[in-house]
Design a protein around this motif. Structure first.
Motif, PDB file in Angstrom:
ATOM      1  N   ILE A  80       0.907  -1.240   0.112  1.00 59.17           N
ATOM      2  CA  ILE A  80      -0.017  -0.014   0.018  1.00 59.17           C
ATOM      3  C   ILE A  80       0.787   1.075   0.031  1.00 59.17           C
ATOM      4  N   VAL A  81       0.722   2.102  -1.079  1.00 59.54           N
ATOM      5  CA  VAL A  81       1.573   3.261  -1.136  1.00 59.54           C
ATOM      6  C   VAL A  81       0.696   4.569  -1.209  1.00 59.54           C
ATOM      7  N   TRP A  82       1.279   5.561  -0.281  1.00 56.88           N
ATOM      8  CA  TRP A  82       0.518   6.833  -0.727  1.00 56.88           C
ATOM      9  C   TRP A  82       1.341   7.467  -1.707  1.00 56.88           C
ATOM     10  N   PRO A  92      -8.065  17.720   5.551  1.00 62.83           N
ATOM     11  CA  PRO A  92      -8.674  16.883   6.543  1.00 62.83           C
ATOM     12  C   PRO A  92      -9.183  15.752   5.889  1.00 62.83           C
ATOM     13  N   THR A  93      -9.649  15.803   4.774  1.00 56.60           N
ATOM     14  CA  THR A  93     -10.003  14.379   4.202  1.00 56.60           C
ATOM     15  C   THR A  93      -8.850  13.294   3.876  1.00 56.60           C
ATOM     16  N   GLN A  94      -7.575  13.812   3.477  1.00 55.53           N
ATOM     17  CA  GLN A  94      -6.639  13.024   3.394  1.00 55.53           C
ATOM     18  C   GLN A  94      -6.426  12.321   4.650  1.00 55.53           C
ATOM     19  N   ILE A  95      -6.238  13.209   5.886  1.00 58.10           N
ATOM     20  CA  ILE A  95      -5.731  12.737   7.183  1.00 58.10           C
ATOM     21  C   ILE A  95      -6.772  11.594   7.617  1.00 58.10           C
ATOM     22  N   ARG A 122       3.337  16.888  -0.746  1.00 60.62           N
ATOM     23  CA  ARG A 122       3.816  18.134  -1.086  1.00 60.62           C
ATOM     24  C   ARG A 122       4.926  17.964  -2.661  1.00 60.62           C
ATOM     25  N   GLN A 123       5.759  17.107  -2.478  1.00 63.27           N
ATOM     26  CA  GLN A 123       6.721  16.788  -3.439  1.00 63.27           C
ATOM     27  C   GLN A 123       6.115  15.828  -4.696  1.00 63.27           C
ATOM     28  N   ARG A 124       4.911  15.202  -4.460  1.00 63.19           N
ATOM     29  CA  ARG A 124       4.411  14.420  -5.305  1.00 63.19           C
ATOM     30  C   ARG A 124       5.237  13.219  -5.669  1.00 63.19           C
ATOM     31  N   GLN A 125       5.736  12.508  -4.546  1.00 59.23           N
ATOM     32  CA  GLN A 125       6.294  11.324  -4.488  1.00 59.23           C
ATOM     33  C   GLN A 125       5.769  10.599  -4.049  1.00 59.23           C
ATOM     34  N   GLU A 126       6.239   9.064  -3.690  1.00 56.82           N
ATOM     35  CA  GLU A 126       5.630   7.951  -3.110  1.00 56.82           C
ATOM     36  C   GLU A 126       6.007   7.423  -1.844  1.00 56.82           C
ATOM     37  N   PHE A 127       5.239   7.161  -0.870  1.00 57.22           N
ATOM     38  CA  PHE A 127       5.544   6.606   0.424  1.00 57.22           C
ATOM     39  C   PHE A 127       4.815   5.327   0.624  1.00 57.22           C
ATOM     40  N   THR A 128       5.515   4.342   0.963  1.00 61.19           N
ATOM     41  CA  THR A 128       5.011   2.994   1.285  1.00 61.19           C
ATOM     42  C   THR A 128       4.619   2.990   2.741  1.00 61.19           C
ATOM     43  N   PRO A 149      -7.035   8.628  -5.670  1.00 64.94           N
ATOM     44  CA  PRO A 149      -5.652   9.130  -6.361  1.00 64.94           C
ATOM     45  C   PRO A 149      -4.430   8.896  -5.457  1.00 64.94           C
ATOM     46  N   ASN A 150      -4.792   9.056  -4.160  1.00 64.67           N
ATOM     47  CA  ASN A 150      -3.508   9.003  -3.277  1.00 64.67           C
ATOM     48  C   ASN A 150      -3.252   7.460  -3.038  1.00 64.67           C
TER      49      ASN A 150
END
Length: 217
Positions: A80-82, A92-95, A122-128, A149-150
């Motif tokens: 699962i990746v953000w 607030p929706t994303q949180i 903010r940097q449009r990167q990916e976080f696992t 999309p996230n």
């Protein structure tokens, strides 16, 4: 007296002209050096300013016995990746979405984790967020956040030995190097060249602030 002054000015003029000519030739030589001899190197440096190359590791080949039974293979792994969308701060929706996903996996959204994801956003990167999640959790995430999309479900592979530790000294095991997983013992090491496959690459183009513009494989 007038002749001496003219001669003095003539010498100064010659020296100044020589100095200007030398500077002009030096600048011209420098430009020719950069444009002709260093063109390829400077072009690569300019490409590196906005291009990021990520190596893609292929799944290793299977190891079978004489009867065709698998001794070593690969099993699919779901992560699962953000995926950041470029917002300056998490909405607030994303949180709320992050909190729900973490609660499904029995985790809490800490302040440190929130900061890491904010940088990613903010940097449009990916976080696992989670690696190798079980099927029951994957089903809940896909059911509740399908098409978001996230939230991205990434596919990868993990080495799997059907007989677990049986004949492990003969089959061998894998170790991690810069090029990915590589055989460290037994058949995994002996047939490394045949099993490792061909590596690929993922090229990502970023802008001046590190945001991802597009990606190609």
């Amino acid at each position: 007296m007038i002749l001496l002054n003219q001669k003095h000015y003539f010498l100064k003029y010659n020296r100044l002209s020589t100095f200007v000519l030398v500077c002009f030739l030096a600048i011209l030589g420098r430009l020719c050096y950069l444009q002709l001899y260093q063109a390829k190197h400077l072009y690569r440096l300019s490409q590196n300013n906005f291009t990021r190359i990520q190596k893609l590791h292929p799944p290793r080949g299977n190891i079978c016995d004489i009867n065709g039974n698998l001794l070593a293979t690969n099993r699919p792994v779901k992560n699962i990746v953000w995926s950041g969308s470029g917002e300056r701060k998490l909405t607030p929706t994303q949180i709320e979405i992050l909190t729900q996903i973490l609660q499904i996996n029995n985790f809490e959204l800490t302040e440190e984790l929130t900061k890491q994801i904010q940088i990613t956003e903010r940097q449009r990167q990916e976080f696992t967020l989670f690696e190798d999640i079980p099927f029951n959790i994957l089903s809940k995430v896909e059911e509740q956040f399908a098409g978001h999309p996230n939230i991205i479900i990434q596919n990868s592979f993990k080495r799997f030995y059907p007989y677990q530790k049986q004949a492990c000294h003969v089959i061998g095991y894998l170790g991690t190097l810069d090029l990915g997983k590589t055989g460290k013992m037994g058949l995994e090491k002996i047939f490394e060249d045949e099993l490792k496959g061909k590596h690929g690459a993922n090229q990502t183009t970023i802008n001046s602030v590190g945001r991802k513009i597009n990606a190609t494989e």
